[in-house]
Design a protein around this motif. Structure first.
Motif, short mmCIF file in Angstrom:
data_model
loop_
_atom_site.label_atom_id
_atom_site.label_comp_id
_atom_site.label_asym_id
_atom_site.label_seq_id
_atom_site.Cartn_x
_atom_site.Cartn_y
_atom_site.Cartn_z
N SER A 175 -30.49 56.98 62.29
CA SER A 175 -31.95 57.05 62.41
C SER A 175 -32.41 56.67 63.81
O SER A 175 -33.41 57.19 64.31
CB SER A 175 -32.62 56.16 61.37
N THR A 191 -37.02 58.57 57.93
CA THR A 191 -36.02 59.08 58.87
C THR A 191 -34.64 58.59 58.49
O THR A 191 -33.66 59.35 58.49
CB THR A 191 -36.36 58.66 60.31
N GLU A 228 -34.89 58.91 65.97
CA GLU A 228 -36.17 58.38 66.42
C GLU A 228 -36.30 58.46 67.94
O GLU A 228 -37.40 58.65 68.47
CB GLU A 228 -36.34 56.94 65.94
#
Length: 366
Positions: A324, A14, A328
């Motif tokens: 990220s 990611t 997430e």
């Protein structure tokens, strides 16, 4: 508390997809995409058997802590010079060596995305893009055309010829056909139907079509009958005010109209076989994205949430991509919701959701 191996892997890919990857000139000789429609300014890489599209030509990628070290033994992904994992690149496909009888390289008609996905923009012009006032500020559909890397209109015969070669020479498993929006009420559905009929007559290849919602829902059945297996209609931005600011032409088709179109399309293509792109990082909040995703899942639409990648030469080229952590915070709960709904990328017959290389969402579905 130490993170599990799978969680560490999710975080790594990611972060790699949001921050990009610095490559040397030799590594940039592999399959990559600069400008155009779809995942632009990216390169396909494989880490731990997962293939993903990673930004390499963007400003953020030039500043990324991730880089590649290469020697005779292969390639390694490093972060601030610390080795993390082996990395490989998608090789240039064999069908790129061919041209049509009138001298057009196959690579200008369709390109390899990820490792086994053929993709094309059937109509490389768009009524939104041609109007500076109405153009989507993140779009670069005209760049590859101006650079001579593609042609403005791919004929059904050209697409069928290239698709057949890509299957036979490179083992392509499915195909994505997107289009710029023409000045017709069907919004591109008609040329997608013509293209699909020709391709399916030449080769047995699952197809996804992508267009704006056509004015008449009869086009969904026509696309299905033409051989199209899955349909993508892309919201991209979900907050109405942001849609008007960032994509003023496309925002003329409201979210409410999209939701109605999704219901009509799911009735034809089936639950999980209709999808939409959502570009995280353009200003929509986590809550706004997850709220619309909940509505989409209830309808039966797969919400393919991807990190926004600023493309050089567009009005948003200097926008900082999402971190990220933000990605997430969306992908983790969304992956769980998709799992509960039994709607997974692996069940999609063709297209971006099945490929999954432009997002790590599928990593969170397990």
């Amino acid at each position: 508390m130490s993170l599990s191996k799978s969680t560490q892997r999710q975080h790594l890919i990611t972060e790699l997809q949001t921050r990009g990857l610095r490559l040397n000139s030799a590594d940039q000789d592999h399959v990559s995409r600069r400008g155009g429609a779809g995942p632009s300014d990216h390169q396909a890489v494989t880490i731990d058997a997962t293939t993903l599209m990673v930004p390499i030509y963007t400003q953020s990628a030039w500043r990324s802590p991730f880089a590649v070290e290469s020697d005779e033994s292969g390639h390694r992904l490093v972060e601030n010079a610390i080795p993390l994992a082996d990395i490989t690149f998608a090789e240039t496909p064999r069908f790129y060596d061919r041209s049509t009888e009138d001298g057009i390289p196959y690579s200008q008609i369709a390109t390899l995305h990820s490792k086994d996905v053929l993709a094309t923009t059937v109509l490389q012009t768009c009524i939104r893009y041609e109007s500076r006032r109405k153009a989507c500020k993140f779009c670069s559909i005209g760049q590859s055309l101006q650079a001579g890397r593609t042609i403005a209109r791919k004929t059904p015969q050209q697409l069928a010829e290239v698709a057949k070669a890509a299957v036979e020479l490179d083992g392509v498993q499915h195909m994505v056909m997107t289009t710029g929006t023409p000045a017709t009420a069907d919004r591109g559905a008609a040329i997608l139907c013509d293209s699909a009929q020709a391709i399916r007559a030449a080769v047995d290849l699952p197809l996804q079509a992508q267009c704006e919602p056509p004015n008449d829902p009869i086009w969904y059945q026509r696309m299905k009958d033409a051989g199209i297996d899955t349909l993508g209609m892309h919201l991209e931005v979900v907050t109405p005010e942001l849609r008007k600011e960032l994509m003023p032409g496309k925002a003329e088709v409201s979210i409410e109209e999209y939701l109605l179109a999704f219901r009509d399309a799911v009735a034809v293509f089936g639950r999980g076989q209709v999808s939409t792109y959502i570009l995280a990082g353009l200003g929509d909040s986590k809550e706004a994205i997850l709220e619309i995703c909940e509505q989409l899942i209830e309808i039966g639409v797969y919400p393919f949430v991807v990190p926004f990648v600023p493309i050089t030469g567009t009005p948003l080229e200097d926008l900082t991509p999402p971190g990220s952590e933000f990605m997430e915070s969306i992908l983790a709960p969304l992956g769980k919701r998709l799992q509960l709904a039994s709607m997974r990328s692996s069940d999609i017959k063709a297209g971006c959701g099945r490929c999954g290389a432009c997002s790590t969402l599928s990593e969170y579905e397990h």
